[in-house]
Design a protein around this motif. Structure first.
Motif, PDB file in Angstrom:
ATOM      1  N   GLU A 174      62.106  43.293  -0.282  1.00  0.00           N
ATOM      2  CA  GLU A 174      62.716  42.921   0.993  1.00  0.00           C
ATOM      3  C   GLU A 174      61.647  42.503   2.003  1.00  0.00           C
ATOM      4  O   GLU A 174      61.835  41.551   2.780  1.00  0.00           O
ATOM      5  CB  GLU A 174      63.540  44.080   1.546  1.00  0.00           C
ATOM      6  N   ASP A 175      60.520  43.195   1.987  1.00  0.00           N
ATOM      7  CA  ASP A 175      59.418  42.821   2.882  1.00  0.00           C
ATOM      8  C   ASP A 175      58.942  41.400   2.598  1.00  0.00           C
ATOM      9  O   ASP A 175      58.704  40.613   3.527  1.00  0.00           O
ATOM     10  CB  ASP A 175      58.243  43.795   2.717  1.00  0.00           C
ATOM     11  N   GLU A 176      58.798  41.080   1.313  1.00  0.00           N
ATOM     12  CA  GLU A 176      58.331  39.738   0.957  1.00  0.00           C
ATOM     13  C   GLU A 176      59.381  38.684   1.291  1.00  0.00           C
ATOM     14  O   GLU A 176      59.048  37.572   1.735  1.00  0.00           O
ATOM     15  CB  GLU A 176      57.974  39.680  -0.532  1.00  0.00           C
ATOM     16  N   LEU A 177      60.660  39.033   1.101  1.00  0.00           N
ATOM     17  CA  LEU A 177      61.734  38.096   1.460  1.00  0.00           C
ATOM     18  C   LEU A 177      61.772  37.853   2.956  1.00  0.00           C
ATOM     19  O   LEU A 177      62.056  36.735   3.408  1.00  0.00           O
ATOM     20  CB  LEU A 177      63.088  38.638   0.971  1.00  0.00           C
ATOM     21  N   ASP A 178      61.486  38.887   3.734  1.00  0.00           N
ATOM     22  CA  ASP A 178      61.422  38.722   5.194  1.00  0.00           C
ATOM     23  C   ASP A 178      60.308  37.751   5.582  1.00  0.00           C
ATOM     24  O   ASP A 178      60.465  36.937   6.498  1.00  0.00           O
ATOM     25  CB  ASP A 178      61.194  40.073   5.870  1.00  0.00           C
ATOM     26  N   LYS A 179      59.184  37.848   4.884  1.00  0.00           N
ATOM     27  CA  LYS A 179      58.082  36.917   5.152  1.00  0.00           C
ATOM     28  C   LYS A 179      58.486  35.493   4.811  1.00  0.00           C
ATOM     29  O   LYS A 179      58.207  34.551   5.572  1.00  0.00           O
ATOM     30  CB  LYS A 179      56.840  37.323   4.355  1.00  0.00           C
ATOM     31  N   ILE A 180      59.132  35.325   3.662  1.00  0.00           N
ATOM     32  CA  ILE A 180      59.594  33.983   3.264  1.00  0.00           C
ATOM     33  C   ILE A 180      60.596  33.446   4.278  1.00  0.00           C
ATOM     34  O   ILE A 180      60.546  32.280   4.668  1.00  0.00           O
ATOM     35  CB  ILE A 180      60.224  34.043   1.852  1.00  0.00           C
ATOM     36  N   ASP A 181      61.502  34.318   4.703  1.00  0.00           N
ATOM     37  CA  ASP A 181      62.501  33.906   5.697  1.00  0.00           C
ATOM     38  C   ASP A 181      61.833  33.468   6.999  1.00  0.00           C
ATOM     39  O   ASP A 181      62.249  32.480   7.614  1.00  0.00           O
ATOM     40  CB  ASP A 181      63.462  35.074   5.969  1.00  0.00           C
ATOM     41  N   GLY A 182      60.793  34.171   7.401  1.00  0.00           N
ATOM     42  CA  GLY A 182      60.065  33.797   8.617  1.00  0.00           C
ATOM     43  C   GLY A 182      59.396  32.443   8.482  1.00  0.00           C
ATOM     44  O   GLY A 182      59.430  31.627   9.414  1.00  0.00           O
ATOM     45  N   PHE A 183      58.782  32.184   7.315  1.00  0.00           N
ATOM     46  CA  PHE A 183      58.140  30.893   7.085  1.00  0.00           C
ATOM     47  C   PHE A 183      59.165  29.760   7.064  1.00  0.00           C
ATOM     48  O   PHE A 183      58.921  28.675   7.602  1.00  0.00           O
ATOM     49  CB  PHE A 183      57.349  30.906   5.779  1.00  0.00           C
ATOM     50  N   VAL A 184      60.316  30.009   6.422  1.00  0.00           N
ATOM     51  CA  VAL A 184      61.364  28.989   6.362  1.00  0.00           C
ATOM     52  C   VAL A 184      61.900  28.694   7.758  1.00  0.00           C
ATOM     53  O   VAL A 184      62.123  27.532   8.129  1.00  0.00           O
ATOM     54  CB  VAL A 184      62.500  29.439   5.419  1.00  0.00           C
ATOM     55  N   GLU A 185      62.110  29.742   8.543  1.00  0.00           N
ATOM     56  CA  GLU A 185      62.595  29.552   9.918  1.00  0.00           C
ATOM     57  C   GLU A 185      61.590  28.750  10.738  1.00  0.00           C
ATOM     58  O   GLU A 185      61.961  27.869  11.516  1.00  0.00           O
ATOM     59  CB  GLU A 185      62.841  30.911  10.569  1.00  0.00           C
ATOM     60  N   GLN A 186      60.314  29.032  10.535  1.00  0.00           N
ATOM     61  CA  GLN A 186      59.277  28.314  11.279  1.00  0.00           C
ATOM     62  C   GLN A 186      59.286  26.824  10.952  1.00  0.00           C
ATOM     63  O   GLN A 186      59.216  25.980  11.850  1.00  0.00           O
ATOM     64  CB  GLN A 186      57.905  28.916  10.955  1.00  0.00           C
ATOM     65  N   VAL A 187      59.401  26.484   9.667  1.00  0.00           N
ATOM     66  CA  VAL A 187      59.383  25.069   9.291  1.00  0.00           C
ATOM     67  C   VAL A 187      60.662  24.371   9.744  1.00  0.00           C
ATOM     68  O   VAL A 187      60.640  23.180  10.084  1.00  0.00           O
ATOM     69  CB  VAL A 187      59.169  24.914   7.767  1.00  0.00           C
ATOM     70  N   LEU A 188      61.780  25.084   9.783  1.00  0.00           N
ATOM     71  CA  LEU A 188      63.015  24.489  10.270  1.00  0.00           C
ATOM     72  C   LEU A 188      62.906  24.140  11.756  1.00  0.00           C
ATOM     73  O   LEU A 188      63.297  23.047  12.182  1.00  0.00           O
ATOM     74  CB  LEU A 188      64.196  25.447  10.034  1.00  0.00           C
ATOM     75  N   TYR A 189      62.367  25.057  12.538  1.00  0.00           N
ATOM     76  CA  TYR A 189      62.209  24.787  13.966  1.00  0.00           C
ATOM     77  C   TYR A 189      61.175  23.685  14.202  1.00  0.00           C
ATOM     78  O   TYR A 189      61.332  22.865  15.099  1.00  0.00           O
ATOM     79  CB  TYR A 189      61.809  26.067  14.707  1.00  0.00           C
ATOM     80  N   TYR A 190      60.138  23.687  13.390  1.00  0.00           N
ATOM     81  CA  TYR A 190      59.119  22.631  13.523  1.00  0.00           C
ATOM     82  C   TYR A 190      59.728  21.260  13.248  1.00  0.00           C
ATOM     83  O   TYR A 190      59.459  20.291  13.962  1.00  0.00           O
ATOM     84  CB  TYR A 190      57.974  22.900  12.551  1.00  0.00           C
ATOM     85  N   SER A 191      60.566  21.167  12.214  1.00  0.00           N
ATOM     86  CA  SER A 191      61.162  19.879  11.850  1.00  0.00           C
ATOM     87  C   SER A 191      62.176  19.406  12.887  1.00  0.00           C
ATOM     88  O   SER A 191      62.507  18.223  12.942  1.00  0.00           O
ATOM     89  CB  SER A 191      61.842  19.977  10.483  1.00  0.00           C
ATOM     90  N   ARG A 192      62.669  20.335  13.723  1.00  0.00           N
ATOM     91  CA  ARG A 192      63.688  19.968  14.700  1.00  0.00           C
ATOM     92  C   ARG A 192      63.128  19.743  16.099  1.00  0.00           C
ATOM     93  O   ARG A 192      63.882  19.509  17.044  1.00  0.00           O
ATOM     94  CB  ARG A 192      64.766  21.065  14.747  1.00  0.00           C
ATOM     95  N   THR A 193      61.820  19.815  16.252  1.00  0.00           N
ATOM     96  CA  THR A 193      61.250  19.618  17.593  1.00  0.00           C
ATOM     97  C   THR A 193      61.498  18.211  18.119  1.00  0.00           C
ATOM     98  O   THR A 193      61.663  18.009  19.322  1.00  0.00           O
ATOM     99  CB  THR A 193      59.738  19.899  17.594  1.00  0.00           C
ATOM    100  N   ASP A 194      61.527  17.199  17.226  1.00  0.00           N
ATOM    101  CA  ASP A 194      61.749  15.825  17.681  1.00  0.00           C
ATOM    102  C   ASP A 194      63.189  15.593  18.120  1.00  0.00           C
ATOM    103  O   ASP A 194      63.454  14.759  18.979  1.00  0.00           O
ATOM    104  CB  ASP A 194      61.396  14.830  16.561  1.00  0.00           C
ATOM    105  N   SER A 195      64.139  16.317  17.505  1.00  0.00           N
ATOM    106  CA  SER A 195      65.554  16.160  17.868  1.00  0.00           C
ATOM    107  C   SER A 195      66.025  17.320  18.731  1.00  0.00           C
ATOM    108  O   SER A 195      67.213  17.650  18.753  1.00  0.00           O
ATOM    109  CB  SER A 195      66.412  16.076  16.599  1.00  0.00           C
ATOM    110  N   PHE A 196      65.096  17.917  19.463  1.00  0.00           N
ATOM    111  CA  PHE A 196      65.383  19.130  20.243  1.00  0.00           C
ATOM    112  C   PHE A 196      66.505  18.907  21.252  1.00  0.00           C
ATOM    113  O   PHE A 196      67.363  19.761  21.438  1.00  0.00           O
ATOM    114  CB  PHE A 196      64.112  19.563  20.971  1.00  0.00           C
ATOM    115  N   MET A 197      66.516  17.732  21.908  1.00  0.00           N
ATOM    116  CA  MET A 197      67.471  17.491  22.991  1.00  0.00           C
ATOM    117  C   MET A 197      68.919  17.561  22.515  1.00  0.00           C
ATOM    118  O   MET A 197      69.827  17.763  23.315  1.00  0.00           O
ATOM    119  CB  MET A 197      67.199  16.123  23.617  1.00  0.00           C
ATOM    120  N   LYS A 198      69.161  17.378  21.214  1.00  0.00           N
ATOM    121  CA  LYS A 198      70.523  17.395  20.684  1.00  0.00           C
ATOM    122  C   LYS A 198      70.977  18.801  20.298  1.00  0.00           C
ATOM    123  O   LYS A 198      72.129  18.980  19.901  1.00  0.00           O
ATOM    124  CB  LYS A 198      70.606  16.481  19.450  1.00  0.00           C
TER     125      LYS A 198
END
Length: 342
Positions: free
Chosen positions: A159-183
């Motif tokens: 579960e600890d390792e899955l939490d780390k993976i989840d954090g990394f996935v969340e980070q890349v999702l937010y990074y990819s959405r910075t250009d379309s942030f206004m929507k």
């Protein structure tokens, strides 16, 4: 440039010339005080037409070389066409060339910005891939070594390792959405204490695992923000604080308010930041001395936090002393009222 094209461009000048000559000829012919015959008027018009045609011919030849070179540049589709531009013969051509150069420079700047963004994205994803491989490999290792161990212990580690993976996935999702942030954001009133507690709850296992004490005070205040994006910003700051705070340390989360702003302060008693690194902690990909020595770091957490905060109308500042503390402050400016403006 073809002669027909030149004549078409000068049509208003030619029309004006014939109207002017017709007016002058009419005045001379109808004015009784001027003793001039119709043959003389015809002769004057014929001579002036010849001179006018000579002028148009000279002007065409004078301009043709400039436009011929321009046409060749267009048809050949040269990439570096600026160096091939001809010398200007008139002020009009000079303005034209200056405009071309300005457009060329602006376009080059846009292209360079796109290339830079592409390089940054590539660096981010390469780093992200290497980072996410670590918990995946650790999960495989836990499974391989799980024989004979209590299932609860194995699941807890997974579960600890899955939490780390989840954090990394969340980070890349937010990074990819910075250009379309206004929507994808809605500014509304949200309770700061609730947002902070949700973020602390996400990091609860890290707090418990490192026996880090979390103290919260004066957070019950309403702020204007987007709850989801603000939660992600606080997640990144808390994750950073937990990463660089030693076992048994403490993190204090406090709210402040004055006439101009409300402020969230997240302070830890961890390793701190070297003085020469403080000005660069929000740069993309910058890890600094602490990131290289104390923990593996992508250098994108605080960059994303500050980028999203600015888009939400907030600002983030940092204070730190190496080996003593690090203090991250999120500033929420109060909206100006009519009375404040007047």
């Amino acid at each position: 440039m073809k002669p027909s094209t030149y004549i078409k461009d000068r049509k208003y000048l030619i029309i004006f010339y014939f109207i002017l000559m017709a007016f002058i000829s009419s005045v001379m012919y109808l004015d009784g005080t001027v003793n001039i015959s119709a043959d003389n008027i015809i002769y004057i018009n014929a001579v002036s037409v010849v001179f006018f045609c000579l002028y148009l011919t000279w002007d065409f030849l004078y301009q043709r070389n400039f436009y011929t070179i321009i046409h060749e540049i267009i048809t050949s589709r040269q990439e570096d066409f600026i160096s091939a531009l001809p010398e200007a013969n008139t002020n009009e051509q000079q303005v034209f060339i200056l405009l071309l150069k300005q457009v060329y420079e602006q376009q080059n700047a846009r292209i360079e910005a796109l290339h830079e963004r592409k390089r940054e994205d590539r660096d981010f994803f390469i780093t992200w891939i290497h980072e996410i491989k670590t918990p995946i490999a650790a999960s495989r290792l836990i499974i391989d070594n799980s024989i004979g161990k209590p299932m609860d212990e194995v699941l807890d580690k997974l579960e600890d390792e899955l939490d780390k993976i989840d954090g990394f996935v969340e980070q890349v999702l937010y990074y990819s959405r910075t250009d379309s942030f206004m929507k994808d954001y809605v500014i509304s009133e949200c309770n700061l204490e609730k947002v902070v507690k949700e973020s602390v709850k996400k990091q609860a296992k890290m707090f418990i695992g490192k026996r880090i004490k979390c103290e919260m005070a004066d957070l019950d205040m309403e702020i204007l923000s987007d709850k989801k994006w603000l939660g992600f910003i606080i997640d990144q700051i808390l994750s950073n604080s937990l990463k660089y705070t030693d076992q048994g340390g403490a993190i204090t989360i406090t709210g402040y308010e004055n006439e101009k702003e409300k402020m969230l302060v997240i302070e830890d008693n961890g390793v701190g930041i070297k003085a020469e690194d403080i000005a660069r902690v929000f740069e993309k990909g910058f890890t600094g001395y602490s990131g290289r020595v104390y923990a593996k770091s992508t250098g994108f957490g605080l960059y994303l936090a500050r980028t999203l905060a600015i888009k939400l109308g907030h600002t983030i500042s940092v204070e730190s002393e190496e080996g003593q503390y690090t203090k991250l402050m999120i500033h929420f400016p109060k909206p100006l009222s009519y009375f404040d403006v007047t």
